[in-house]
Write an enzyme that holds these catalytic residues in place. Structure first.
Site, PDB file in Angstrom:
ATOM      1  N   LYS A 186       0.815  -1.226   0.000  1.00  0.00           N
ATOM      2  CA  LYS A 186       0.000   0.000   0.000  1.00  0.00           C
ATOM      3  C   LYS A 186       0.843   1.268   0.000  1.00  0.00           C
ATOM      4  O   LYS A 186       0.422   2.299  -0.482  1.00  0.00           O
ATOM      5  CB  LYS A 186      -0.983   0.004   1.178  1.00  0.00           C
ATOM      6  CG  LYS A 186      -0.433   0.472   2.521  1.00  0.00           C
ATOM      7  CD  LYS A 186      -1.598   0.783   3.491  1.00  0.00           C
ATOM      8  CE  LYS A 186      -1.157   1.322   4.840  1.00  0.00           C
ATOM      9  NZ  LYS A 186      -0.483   0.343   5.695  1.00  0.00           N
ATOM     10  N   HIS A 223       1.517  -3.293  14.790  1.00  0.00           N
ATOM     11  CA  HIS A 223       2.096  -2.199  14.009  1.00  0.00           C
ATOM     12  C   HIS A 223       2.235  -1.002  14.934  1.00  0.00           C
ATOM     13  O   HIS A 223       1.245  -0.545  15.498  1.00  0.00           O
ATOM     14  CB  HIS A 223       1.208  -1.848  12.812  1.00  0.00           C
ATOM     15  CG  HIS A 223       1.914  -1.017  11.774  1.00  0.00           C
ATOM     16  ND1 HIS A 223       2.472   0.198  12.070  1.00  0.00           N
ATOM     17  CD2 HIS A 223       2.172  -1.244  10.464  1.00  0.00           C
ATOM     18  CE1 HIS A 223       3.046   0.689  10.966  1.00  0.00           C
ATOM     19  NE2 HIS A 223       2.873  -0.165   9.984  1.00  0.00           N
ATOM     20  N   GLU A 275       6.805  -5.944   8.249  1.00  0.00           N
ATOM     21  CA  GLU A 275       6.038  -5.413   7.107  1.00  0.00           C
ATOM     22  C   GLU A 275       6.437  -3.981   6.805  1.00  0.00           C
ATOM     23  O   GLU A 275       5.615  -3.064   6.862  1.00  0.00           O
ATOM     24  CB  GLU A 275       4.542  -5.451   7.433  1.00  0.00           C
ATOM     25  CG  GLU A 275       3.992  -6.834   7.694  1.00  0.00           C
ATOM     26  CD  GLU A 275       2.613  -6.818   8.347  1.00  0.00           C
ATOM     27  OE1 GLU A 275       1.952  -7.866   8.350  1.00  0.00           O
ATOM     28  OE2 GLU A 275       2.194  -5.757   8.862  1.00  0.00           O
ATOM     29  N   ARG A 279       7.212   2.288   4.394  1.00  0.00           N
ATOM     30  CA  ARG A 279       7.932   3.555   4.249  1.00  0.00           C
ATOM     31  C   ARG A 279       9.441   3.358   4.140  1.00  0.00           C
ATOM     32  O   ARG A 279      10.105   4.039   3.356  1.00  0.00           O
ATOM     33  CB  ARG A 279       7.623   4.433   5.474  1.00  0.00           C
ATOM     34  CG  ARG A 279       8.297   5.800   5.472  1.00  0.00           C
ATOM     35  CD  ARG A 279       8.053   6.524   6.802  1.00  0.00           C
ATOM     36  NE  ARG A 279       6.638   6.614   7.088  1.00  0.00           N
ATOM     37  CZ  ARG A 279       5.834   7.568   6.625  1.00  0.00           C
ATOM     38  NH1 ARG A 279       6.330   8.526   5.870  1.00  0.00           N
ATOM     39  NH2 ARG A 279       4.563   7.578   6.926  1.00  0.00           N
ATOM     40  N   TYR A 312       3.445   6.745   0.611  1.00  0.00           N
ATOM     41  CA  TYR A 312       2.064   7.252   0.724  1.00  0.00           C
ATOM     42  C   TYR A 312       1.892   8.547  -0.089  1.00  0.00           C
ATOM     43  O   TYR A 312       1.229   9.476   0.348  1.00  0.00           O
ATOM     44  CB  TYR A 312       1.691   7.447   2.205  1.00  0.00           C
ATOM     45  CG  TYR A 312       1.914   6.184   2.982  1.00  0.00           C
ATOM     46  CD1 TYR A 312       1.101   5.083   2.770  1.00  0.00           C
ATOM     47  CD2 TYR A 312       2.986   6.049   3.867  1.00  0.00           C
ATOM     48  CE1 TYR A 312       1.320   3.886   3.430  1.00  0.00           C
ATOM     49  CE2 TYR A 312       3.221   4.847   4.528  1.00  0.00           C
ATOM     50  CZ  TYR A 312       2.381   3.773   4.301  1.00  0.00           C
ATOM     51  OH  TYR A 312       2.621   2.603   4.949  1.00  0.00           O
TER      52      TYR A 312
HETATM   53  C1  LIG Z   1       0.561   0.340   6.382  1.00  0.00           C
HETATM   54  C2  LIG Z   1       0.956  -0.934   6.976  1.00  0.00           C
HETATM   55  C3  LIG Z   1       2.309  -1.323   6.980  1.00  0.00           C
HETATM   56  C4  LIG Z   1       3.422  -0.433   6.486  1.00  0.00           C
HETATM   57  O1  LIG Z   1       3.709   0.570   7.411  1.00  0.00           O
HETATM   58  P1  LIG Z   1       4.978   1.523   7.254  1.00  0.00           P
HETATM   59  O2  LIG Z   1       4.833   2.446   8.398  1.00  0.00           O
HETATM   60  O3  LIG Z   1       4.873   2.199   5.937  1.00  0.00           O
HETATM   61  O4  LIG Z   1       6.191   0.698   7.379  1.00  0.00           O
HETATM   62  C5  LIG Z   1       2.612  -2.553   7.492  1.00  0.00           C
HETATM   63  N1  LIG Z   1       1.655  -3.387   7.982  1.00  0.00           N
HETATM   64  C6  LIG Z   1       0.349  -3.047   7.987  1.00  0.00           C
HETATM   65  C7  LIG Z   1      -0.637  -4.011   8.519  1.00  0.00           C
HETATM   66  C8  LIG Z   1      -0.034  -1.812   7.501  1.00  0.00           C
HETATM   67  O5  LIG Z   1      -1.330  -1.474   7.531  1.00  0.00           O
END
Ligand SMILES: *Cc1c(COP(=O)(O)O)cnc(C)c1O
Length: 422
Positions: free
Chosen positions: A80, A209, A284, A287, A395
């Site tokens: 995403k 997260h 995951e 960024r 993003y």
């Molecule tokens: C958006 C998201 C990420 C990525 O987060 P970053 O801050 O960009 O590293 C990872 N896992 C989940 C479940 C997310 O919703």
């Protein structure tokens, strides 16, 4: 001016099926801005539409850095953050796995030849049709944080393996906190584990997260501690031993990544030392990988002078690729690229560049909120000059719209490979 050495694609990139897209190799000590200038000067009659430059050399550098700092943690890139197909394909060629949240993201990753066991469907609340699709292509791991999701997964996602998503205890310092929307609270964990067990779904681990753009590395420490509590709860309930710890995203490239990696390693050592056998640790990051490699160039299409203050209007804005500005309340870096003065006075390539003025930069739409920067010191520029925005991959394009008829979705991306990073 340097010579552009066009290699017809880095072989890895070609081999996984992103066809026809050239990669320009950028010599050492040449910046992306110089590359942008060279293409603008060699195509003076081009459309002046905004465009991105994606530096694959920087992607490679970031992957090497991840592997050095967190060798035993497999990254699942969060699509995403930036679903650019060339970027995702190159990540795949470097061995990344993928965090997908929807059918379209899974389709994209699979279309690049990635096998479904390298995908986690990391959305705790999934539409039923997307679950059926995921099951049909062989994706298995997914997340949940609600009793209602258990029943849906039982019906629509047979054979899935679950990670229970818990709320990170300290996600307050993040640019984009996520805990309001997702994550089980401590007292909800036990009923959720029992509910999954009662319908025959395996909960194989825990995910969290700490929030995107987290600046407080201790957030990882407390979240890993909370995850360990969930492993212990599963033991207490006599459930199969949990074996996956998913530490999510939230990482930012740069010195702060080293600190976050240290906090993660320390947290794992503190809370999981006695459970390392058979434990799989994944992350995951979004960024971390996507932010730095993308640079945006937008054209100055309008200007207004009021005394000392200068307003510029450019052809991309907060409803397009600069959509991260209002969401994250962060200032972007702007590098002016003066082309017009160069045409009129080649001996003075910086134009009147040494004197700067407090300037406002607006996007192209008629919304007053379409403001890219305020009180930003810029040299005197003319219509036709360019503004360059480094580190703009997170993003940004991912959230763009075509509001007001200005094309924000799917602007073109030049691929380059630079060797400047060490
Ligand atoms: C958006 C998201 C990420 C990525 O987060 P970053 O801050 O960009 O590293 C990872 N896992 C989940 C479940 C997310 O919703």
């Amino acid at each position: 001016m340097f010579m552009v050495n066009e290699v017809n694609c880095i072989p890895m990139l070609a081999s996984i099926g992103v066809n026809g897209k050239r990669v320009t190799e950028i010599p050492k000590d040449t910046g992306i801005k110089d590359f942008i200038k060279s293409i603008l000067l060699s195509h003076p009659d081009s459309t002046k539409e905004p465009f991105f430059v994606l530096d694959l050399g920087l992607v490679k550098f970031l992957m090497d850095k991840w592997t050095q700092n967190l060798p035993s943690i497999r990254p699942f890139y969060a699509v995403k953050c930036n679903p650019d197909p060339c970027f995702v394909a190159y990540m795949a060629s470097l061995g990344a796995n993928f965090d997908c949240a929807s059918q379209a993201e899974i389709e994209l990753v699979i279309s690049l030849g990635v096998s479904p066991d390298r995908i986690i469907f990391a959305n705790p609340c999934k539409p039923e049709s997307h679950m059926r699709y995921a099951a049909s292509v062989g994706v298995r791991i997914t997340t949940f944080d609600s009793i209602y999701e258990v029943e849906k997964m039982k019906r629509c996602f047979p054979g899935c393996q679950l990670l229970i998503r818990i709320k990170a205890p300290d996600d307050g310092s993040a640019k984009l906190p996520l805990g309001v929307k997702f994550g089980a609270l401590p007292h909800e964990v036990e009923p959720l584990l029992i509910a999954a067990q009662s319908v025959g779904l395996d909960v194989v681990g825990v995910s969290f997260h700490v929030g995107s753009g987290s600046t407080d590395c201790t957030a990882y420490h407390s979240a890993i501690s909370a995850a360990r509590d969930v492993f212990d709860t599963a033991d207490k309930l006599g459930l199969p031993k949990m074996r996956v710890l998913n530490i999510g995203g939230g990482f930012t490239a740069g010195p702060i990544f080293d600190d976050a990696a240290d906090a993660v390693k320390f947290g794992i050592q503190t809370y999981f030392q006695d459970r390392m056998t058979g434990l799989e640790i994944i992350a995951e990051p979004g960024r971390y990988f996507a932010e730095w490699p993308f640079t945006l160039a937008a054209n100055v299409i309008g200007k207004r002078v009021r005394g000392e203050l200068i307003d510029y209007y450019i052809n991309d804005g907060v409803f397009g690729s600069l959509s991260c500005i209002p969401k994250e309340h962060v200032a972007v870096t702007i590098e002016p690229l003066i082309i017009m003065a160069l045409e009129s006075d080649p001996d003075n390539p910086n134009g009147s560049g040494s004197i700067t003025h407090g300037s406002t930069v607006f996007g192209p739409t008629c919304a007053a909120t379409d403001m890219v920067a305020k009180d930003y010191q810029l040299p005197d520029m003319e219509i036709g000059d360019w503004l360059v925005f480094p580190n703009l991959g997170a993003y940004s394009a991912a959230c763009a719209s075509n509001f007001n008829g200005f094309k924000g979705v799917g602007i073109s991306t030049h691929l380059v490979y630079s060797n400047n990073h060490s």
